[in-house]
Design a protein around this motif. Structure first.
Motif, short mmCIF file in Angstrom:
data_model
loop_
_atom_site.label_atom_id
_atom_site.label_comp_id
_atom_site.label_asym_id
_atom_site.label_seq_id
_atom_site.Cartn_x
_atom_site.Cartn_y
_atom_site.Cartn_z
N UNK C 113 2.84 -4.88 -4.10
CA UNK C 113 1.52 -4.41 -4.50
C UNK C 113 0.56 -4.43 -3.32
N UNK C 114 0.67 -5.47 -2.56
CA UNK C 114 -0.21 -5.67 -1.43
C UNK C 114 -0.12 -4.51 -0.44
N UNK C 115 1.09 -4.14 -0.15
CA UNK C 115 1.31 -3.04 0.78
C UNK C 115 0.76 -1.73 0.22
N UNK C 116 1.05 -1.51 -1.05
CA UNK C 116 0.57 -0.28 -1.68
C UNK C 116 -0.94 -0.19 -1.59
N UNK C 117 -1.58 -1.29 -1.96
CA UNK C 117 -3.04 -1.31 -1.93
C UNK C 117 -3.52 -1.11 -0.50
N UNK C 118 -2.90 -1.84 0.40
CA UNK C 118 -3.33 -1.80 1.80
C UNK C 118 -3.29 -0.39 2.36
N UNK C 119 -2.18 0.28 2.18
CA UNK C 119 -2.05 1.63 2.73
C UNK C 119 -3.11 2.56 2.15
#
Lengths: 198, 198, 198, 198
Positions: C113-119
DNA sequence: GATGAATGAGTATTCATTCAT
DNA sequence: GATGAATGAATACTCATTCAT
């Protein structure tokens, strides 16, 4: 497995299995754990024992042999009859090693082995105790019929008491009273038990 | 699982599990076998029970509820005290369905469940029987101290008798004699038990 | 799902899912847990969301909307350019609720989730920041080419700093120095950041 | 697992798992798929690896070992400092096999493994690069403080660039410019990187 | 709008046993 | 006597999704 050396190794293995079965229960002890503890290869284990089940039987035999020996020694000794009875009963009590882990003995993993040992222990001890009781009858200390059945009942009660571990003074009192009455002894004959059971 | 329909299905499942646990033992009964027997999907099983262990507990509760009810009914009835005692004792006896497979009960697979049920059954029955015995003391039929401990001892013995299945006439005789003596009853007070236990 | 009432319920569900995804990670949060927390039936959940994946997307949209709004407000405000930049950067910082569980954010369950949000957060924030930097260039505060790429690089670095949580004074110093140099600002222009990032 | 033969088989298994983890992602690769691909029994898999997680760790160790070796070789070589830096950076770049599936690397299934590898790769590479930069400072090529932090920042940027895969000429330009400035090098010192990165 | 009963494919892990060397 | 590589059936449990009411 004919050499003396092999026999010694088998015994060593047996003791390890024995300890682990008691500590963790039979089902919860895997062969992998046993061979890790014994530091041998899996093939070696199966060289000495045909199966895990067979190992359990051998372990139980070993335990019983020890207990029977202690009981037998008591019977053969020149003690007075009531003391002999107590000695036989105490021989059934789990030893230091086991009672130190008596809490473990109640864990469900151990029920299977425990029951197996218990049933067979009674088979072994009953004839010995019957002999002693009959000796007591001959001496006029006891007076009862159906000796064998009474003896088995007494042994069964012993097991329950030692098993539960949670017996109190009153439990012992009731037990002693029941033993005296069921054997037809004078009240107080077996009183000294109280001092011996913890 | 709030609807009535769901509740009925849960009970049906419980009965299937109950039968299988008794027939094959708890450990030897796999979830796969249960759902095959019940003809439901695995997910359905886990919709009704959170785990196999929980199913066992529910099964045991069901068994105990039935047994406790029978015992309670006996205590509340207007029977004479000795008959009440017998009724409570008989309530502990496994029913038809189980005794029909009594040989199975001794198979090691069943020891675990059997022990669990046994221990809890005593917890449930002991207070009831204690009450009855105290009633008997008040009526002058019994005369003893440490009632609670004596009652538990008697219940132990009962279980053993019903468990083994291999008791003979002399075992019963010894049992009755012991019960009478431990409760301080007149010889013969409980004699009629003999006719009731098979 | 057209009524206003339904919309409100959907939003409430979303907030619950949002909190649970952050606290336990997306994969580790089962729909059963969500509906238990929301106290609704499973069917109701699927009435509002077509799938778990769709819920995640909706949650992420919600998070981004909030963050983008804060960043947008900063850009539109009459602050001096350096302060605007900081404001945009700080808008990316996880809020109280999340940073309170910042340790959790590093747990592998949350990486997805973190990566998705970050990008996606960078996609949203980059144009805003680019605008501000160009404003700064027009004012002679910055001097550089390839603004868009520099901005993205700065945003990468921001994320990394906020992610790790383990940055120290020297990390901040290097970060500020790099930002100044990459934007072609006078040394010290962005120095006040140090006081703002914890 | 002591023999040489066993070791070889373990390595073969590891390579299969490695390929599958990269192709399909760690979570999406089931043990069943691995053993089908390797054509071994399930027990054999668990003979070589205690768990799936442990397999992942072993796979990562294998990847890191290769990358670290390439970086180390560069540092130990007699190249000029700027070239050494580039060599270390390039050592982090995923190899043919992986980049051929670089699209896969962005699929969410792979994020977990990717992050794990990334974090540990920086841990391994940072000290090596720090050493090189300090060599450069001693030679008067670079001039900066907080070397360790700057190095980690550079490595982090590298990863983002290689990860995204979508960098263009201007991204490289900005990256090179930033590296030069952050290390306090003359403009153009690292210019030759541009020719090397694709 | 809302419910909850039903699904079933999927998952990692365990472990006693075998056997060629 | 001793080894350790290989086996594979068995097991409990998870969970997103569907659908009749």
């Amino acid at each position: 497995m004919k050499g003396e050396k092999g026999e010694r190794r088998r015994t060593a293995l047996l003791k390890i299995a024995y300890r682990m079965f008691i500590e963790q229960g039979y089902d919860s002890t895997s062969i992998d754990e046993i061979i890790a503890e014994a530091d041998i290869a899996k093939g070696t284990y199966y060289y000495y024992f045909p199966s895990k089940e067979a190992t359990l039987e051998a372990v139980i035999d070993m335990m019983l042999a020890e207990e029977a020996e202690r009981a037998q020694a008591a019977v053969a000794s020149p003690m007075p009859v009531p003391q002999k009875i107590v000695a036989v009963i105490l021989a059934m009590r789990p030893r230091q090693e086991e009672s130190g882990i008596s809490t473990t003995l109640e864990r469900s993993e151990n029920i299977v082995m425990h029951e197996k040992v218990g049933r067979r222990l009674i088979e072994v001890t009953a004839p010995l105790l019957t002999e002693v009781v009959q000796e007591g009858i001959a001496q006029g200390i006891f007076e009862c019929t159906n000796v064998e059945e009474r003896v088995r009942m007494i042994l069964f009660l012993c097991q329950r008491i030692f098993d539960s571990g949670h017996f109190n003074e009153r439990d012992i009192e009731v037990f002693v009273d029941t033993v005296e009455k069921t054997l037809g002894a004078q009240t107080g004959t077996m009183d000294f038990i109280k001092g011996l059971i913890q």
